[in-house]
Design an enzyme around this catalytic site. Structure first.
Site, PDB file in Angstrom:
ATOM      1  N   GLU A   6       0.814  -1.225   0.000  1.00 48.66           N
ATOM      2  CA  GLU A   6       0.000   0.000   0.000  1.00 48.66           C
ATOM      3  C   GLU A   6       0.845   1.272   0.000  1.00 48.66           C
ATOM      4  OE1 GLU A   6      -2.829  -0.354   3.236  1.00 48.66           O
ATOM      5  OE2 GLU A   6      -4.202  -1.457   1.959  1.00 48.66           O
ATOM      6  N   GLU A  12      -6.177  -8.396  -0.407  1.00 47.70           N
ATOM      7  CA  GLU A  12      -6.687  -8.382   0.965  1.00 47.70           C
ATOM      8  C   GLU A  12      -8.192  -8.162   0.902  1.00 47.70           C
ATOM      9  OE1 GLU A  12      -4.628  -5.583   3.454  1.00 47.70           O
ATOM     10  OE2 GLU A  12      -2.675  -6.157   2.652  1.00 47.70           O
TER      11      GLU A  12
HETATM   12  C1  GLA Z   1      -4.100  -2.758   4.853  1.00 48.66           C
HETATM   13  C2  GLA Z   1      -2.725  -3.350   4.912  1.00 48.66           C
HETATM   14  C3  GLA Z   1      -2.640  -4.571   5.768  1.00 48.66           C
HETATM   15  C4  GLA Z   1      -3.409  -4.350   7.030  1.00 48.66           C
HETATM   16  C5  GLA Z   1      -4.846  -4.048   6.677  1.00 48.66           C
HETATM   17  C6  GLA Z   1      -5.717  -3.895   7.887  1.00 48.66           C
HETATM   18  O1  GLA Z   1      -4.852  -3.243   3.823  1.00 48.66           O
HETATM   19  O2  GLA Z   1      -2.203  -3.651   3.639  1.00 48.66           O
HETATM   20  O3  GLA Z   1      -1.272  -4.817   6.070  1.00 48.66           O
HETATM   21  O4  GLA Z   1      -2.837  -3.307   7.723  1.00 48.66           O
HETATM   22  O5  GLA Z   1      -4.872  -2.843   5.975  1.00 48.66           O
HETATM   23  O6  GLA Z   1      -5.466  -2.702   8.576  1.00 48.66           O
END
Ligand code: GLA
Ligand code: GLA
Length: 675
Positions: free
Chosen positions: A143, A307
């Site tokens: 991210e 995710e």
């Molecule tokens: C993001 C991050 C994960 C985790 C999730 C939940 O998507 O990529 O590593 O931190 O949020 O907070």
């Protein structure tokens, strides 16, 4: 093959547990996991000492269950030994203060020393896993985001500006630095737009935002180059953050990836709403699909969800629990919008760390419960239907234009304190989404020929090439919708030297005679003039009112109050074979819902299916074979009426033409029978 799996952190758990985890994953239908994106401290416990043995053992256990592996490069969480030794690696915030160690993504993306450490860990990892039979691809970092305001970035920004402008004179002229005596006589005098400097020159601020975005794109590219060289058999992707994240130009970030991935969390602790608005995740997915054009197909490319929400989210506080059926429903929603893979974040809830309350499929005690059972059911369905879905394409006739230049410019100057580019965008999207049509979110430079209706919310900053692209689209017969604050700025974020909407005036057939920025709580009324547009009560205008003068256009609606009562607010203009609608204000839901139906009619776009409110309909095409997705986001049984005969891909049953029920939070995945 449709990939289905979880994000797994074996390093969070005793090794004795790993075989049982792998067994339960396989039992739930998992064929892929993502590993290691936060494991730098365990992969390189001391500078230059690498340890892949533990990860090899974890991968071997997973591979024995037939599970493939996506590896994350671990650069989003630099180890303490690195940051303690080199405090100048820390990113500096916009208030001029460095971030401190304790979370993640603490680093400056331009720091050459961080690049060196990145190159080393990525090269070591890539070399170690290039020929591993279980490894299929890479996620770079995690991210990407943020902006860094450190001295290294200041120097890099000056170099970036030297590349962009022919000369310092040219920069001074375009930014208008004569204002308040900011005329620069040396590149090194140019400041960063720190908050300590107060409201910056808009030209400088926009260029800095572009530069900050380019910095992460370049940092990503450095990692891509290593992976492409060493692991030519593997795919390379990154996990982006849907529609809401707005500090990077995602079109640029997506370009060098094999495909886009993203992280889908409909219920987080940051938005504690009782009811989820499903149009949010739909917009996020359509944005992610639109980031890369599909080779030869002219539409957006499918994506992975690296995710997908697996349980309640939580850092300091805990989100509303996903209701029974929601995890499965949201996963199918992502699939309906183009997902080629779904990985749930995360496998098991961590007992420690910042995300101690971010719930996985398993709880702290690792005993399979309600959420595991729901995903296991989904896993079995995907096993059955995945091959039919995999590779099928979403083919919308409607596009919305996402302009990062406009979005950044409106971050710098909101124009009205109540105006939000993403909220305005979402309001328009939601009205179209409610009409059960498919929507691509694309760059204003994209090839618009596949579309009949193009909506460009608040296209604030318009270049000559974007104006020409829109003209081509409309001239050839398209319907274009422009809204308030369109065409105000040139590429340097200076206001254009002509009547608004500037370069778009000819297209719109209107001039903005003047405008009124409204205080909170103050509304104007709108009265439709076209007979086909009627509402029980008048829609409201708020935030901003462009007072329009006709220049070839006709009136669609006019204001009912204040000194511009009776003046045009919304207009329609014929241009070439097509038409342009200008909406000079921020409307309420009633306005957008009313306009959406009319606009789709103008453009000749038909809904996929008649469906009640809260029931989403989507479509993917496997060649010329149609897949229909019906998603009941409500807590009640609903009905839909099918126009032809289908096969239910989840249970294999035949589904006849006519009205059929759909259970609360249930999903239908239907394959149209050959006609
Ligand atoms: C993001 C991050 C994960 C985790 C999730 C939940 O998507 O990529 O590593 O931190 O949020 O907070
Ligand atoms: C003050 C300043 C002007 C101008 C206006 C508007 O009056 O003296 O230079 O900045 O405010 O902001």
């Amino acid at each position: 093959m449709f990939y289905f799996g979880v994000d797994y952190y074996p390093e969070n758990w005793p090794e004795e547990r790993w075989p049982e985890d792998a067994r339960l994953m396989a039992e739930a239908g998992c064929n892929v996991v993502r590993l290691a994106e936060f494991a730098w401290a365990k992969l390189e416990p001391q500078e230059g000492h690498y340890d892949f043995a533990w990860l090899d053992r974890a991968i071997a256990i997973l591979a024995a269950q037939g599970i493939r592996v996506v590896l994350g490069t671990p650069t989003a969480s630099p180890p303490p030994w690195l940051m303690a030794r080199h405090p100048d690696l820390f990113r500096v915030r916009e208030d001029g203060r460095p971030v401190t160690f304790g979370n993640r993504r603490e680093y400056c993306p331009n720091n050459p020393l961080y690049h060196d450490y990145t190159r080393r860990i990525v090269t070591q990892m890539a070399g170690h896993y290039a020929h591993h039979p279980a490894v299929i691809g890479w996620q770079i970092d995690n991210e990407f985001g943020d902006r860094c305001y450190c001295p290294v970035c200041a120097a890099a920004f000056h170099d970036w500006l030297r590349q962009r402008y022919a000369s310092l004179d040219d920069l001074n002229r375009r930014w208008g630095t004569i204002f308040w005596s900011h005329v620069y006589s040396d590149w090194s005098e140019i400041p960063l737009p720190l908050t300590t400097g107060g409201s910056p020159n808009p030209g400088l601020a926009l260029d800095f935002y572009r530069f900050a975005s380019d910095s992460y794109v370049a940092y990503q590219q450095m990692q891509i180059d290593i992976l492409r060289r060493q692991c030519p058999r593997h795919f390379v992707t990154h996990n982006l953050m849907g529609f809401k994240y707005d500090r990077l130009n995602y079109f640029d970030l997506a370009r060098p990836l094999d495909f886009v991935s993203w992280d889908n969390y409909p219920r987080t602790q940051w938005s504690m709403q009782a009811k989820v608005d499903p149009s949010q995740a739909a917009l996020a997915a359509d944005t992610m699909r639109g980031l890369k054009p599909c080779p030869d197909k002219g539409r957006g490319q499918n994506f992975w969800v690296l995710e997908q929400q697996a349980g309640p989210g939580g850092w300091e506080v805990v989100s509303v629990a996903p209701r029974p059926g929601e995890l499965r429903l949201w996963a199918y929603q992502a699939i309906a919008h183009g997902a080629e893979a779904i990985l749930f974040f995360r496998w098991r809830t961590a007992r420690f760390g910042t995300e101690q309350y971010w719930h996985g499929l398993l709880d702290y005690d690792a005993c399979p419960g309600r959420r595991y059972a729901e995903i296991k059911r989904l896993g079995a369905e995907i096993k059955k239907a995945g091959a039919q879905i995999s590779g099928s394409l979403v083919r919308p006739c409607v596009a919305m234009l996402l302009s990062y230049d406009s979005r950044f410019a409106l971050q710098i100057q909101a124009n009205n304190p109540q105006f939000s580019y993403p909220d305005h965008f979402h309001q328009l999207y939601r009205a179209l989404y409610h009409r059960h049509v498919l929507i691509d979110v694309v760059d204003p430079h994209a090839d618009l020929s596949p579309y009949r209706l193009v909506v460009a919310p608040a296209l604030h900053l318009v270049s000559g090439s974007v104006a020409a692209n829109l003209q081509r689209f409309v001239a050839a017969g398209g319907v274009l919708v422009l809204t308030l604050r369109a065409g105000v700025k040139d590429e340097s974020n200076a206001v254009v030297n002509q009547r608004l909407p500037g370069l778009l005036s000819d297209l719109c057939g209107v001039e903005v005679e003047e405008y009124d920025s409204l205080p909170p709580g103050v509304q104007n009324g709108l009265e439709f003039v076209l007979p086909e547009l009627t509402t029980a009560h008048p829609p409201a205008a708020s935030v901003w009112c462009d007072v329009l003068k006709l220049n070839g256009a006709t009136v669609v609606a006019r204001y009912t109050q204040d000194y511009y009562a009776g003046k045009p607010a919304i207009t329609l203009h014929q241009f070439g074979q097509g038409r342009v609608v200008y909406v000079g204000t921020v409307g309420d839901t009633l306005l957008y819902e009313t306009l959406a139906g009319w606009l789709l009619g103008l453009a000749g776009v038909r809904r996929l299916l008649a469906a009640p409110e809260g029931v989403e309909v989507a479509e993917r095409w496997q060649g010329e074979r149609r897949l229909l997705f019906v998603l009941n986001h409500t807590e009640r049984e609903q009905e839909v009426t099918l126009d032809c005969c289908y096969t239910d891909l989840l249970d294999g049953s035949a589904v006849r033409k006519g009205t059929i029920p759909i259970a609360p939070r249930d999903v239908l995945v239907l394959q149209e029978n050959e006609r």
